[in-house]
Motif scaffolding. Structure first.
Motif, short mmCIF file in Angstrom:
data_model
loop_
_atom_site.label_atom_id
_atom_site.label_comp_id
_atom_site.label_asym_id
_atom_site.label_seq_id
_atom_site.Cartn_x
_atom_site.Cartn_y
_atom_site.Cartn_z
N TYR A 220 -4.10 3.64 1.71
CA TYR A 220 -3.00 3.38 2.59
C TYR A 220 -3.46 3.27 4.17
O TYR A 220 -2.96 2.52 4.90
N TYR B 232 -5.66 11.57 -7.21
CA TYR B 232 -4.96 10.15 -7.04
C TYR B 232 -4.27 10.13 -5.95
O TYR B 232 -4.18 9.02 -5.27
N ASP C 219 0.82 -1.14 0.01
CA ASP C 219 0.11 -0.18 0.00
C ASP C 219 1.00 1.11 -0.08
O ASP C 219 0.48 2.40 -0.69
N HIS D 102 -12.86 5.50 0.23
CA HIS D 102 -12.07 5.23 -0.94
C HIS D 102 -12.87 5.22 -2.18
O HIS D 102 -13.12 5.62 -3.06
N PHE E 104 1.97 2.44 -3.44
CA PHE E 104 1.01 3.19 -4.44
C PHE E 104 1.07 4.51 -3.94
O PHE E 104 0.81 5.50 -4.56
N LEU E 105 1.10 4.74 -2.62
CA LEU E 105 1.06 6.13 -2.09
C LEU E 105 2.41 6.81 -2.35
O LEU E 105 2.18 7.97 -2.86
N GLN F 141 -6.66 9.32 -3.02
CA GLN F 141 -7.25 7.83 -3.10
C GLN F 141 -6.15 6.89 -2.57
O GLN F 141 -6.48 6.12 -1.65
N SER F 142 -4.94 7.24 -3.06
CA SER F 142 -3.87 6.27 -2.50
C SER F 142 -3.80 6.31 -0.91
O SER F 142 -3.42 5.44 -0.19
N HIS F 143 -3.86 7.76 -0.55
CA HIS F 143 -3.94 7.88 1.03
C HIS F 143 -4.98 7.11 1.68
O HIS F 143 -4.95 6.64 2.88
N THR G 3 4.19 6.26 -5.08
CA THR G 3 4.38 6.53 -6.52
C THR G 3 3.37 7.69 -6.80
O THR G 3 3.50 8.43 -7.88
N ALA G 4 2.29 7.68 -6.16
CA ALA G 4 1.23 9.02 -6.56
C ALA G 4 1.81 10.10 -6.07
O ALA G 4 1.72 11.09 -6.79
#
Length: 78
Positions: A65, A57, A6, A72, A9-10, A60-62, A12-13
């Motif tokens: 996470y 984005y 998770d 979400h 992805f955070l 959403q990732s947060h 990366t965002a």
């Protein structure tokens, strides 16, 4: 999913958002400082919408996470 996956992805965002802000800072965000000409309004709208998309984005990732899947999904239907 594991916490490590998770966080990938955070991170990366956030990296995408930072690259967009740095990459377009001189030509879009700080254009009045560097250039005297303005850009057409449709490009300003396009740029603003894309920045909003990248911020969404990251948000959403947060949410994923933090494990807040319900919000979400709720925000995703927007």
């Amino acid at each position: 999913m594991g916490r490590k996956r998770d966080s990938y992805f955070l991170i990366t965002a956030w990296m995408f958002l930072i690259v967009v802000i740095i990459g377009f800072s001189k030509g879009f965000f700080f254009r009045p400082i560097y250039k005297e000409t303005s850009i057409p309004s449709y490009l300003v709208i396009h740029g603003a919408l894309m920045v909003i998309w990248y911020v969404a984005y990251v948000y959403q990732s947060h949410l994923v996470y933090k494990g807040n899947i319900i919000n979400h999904r709720r925000f995703g239907t927007f």
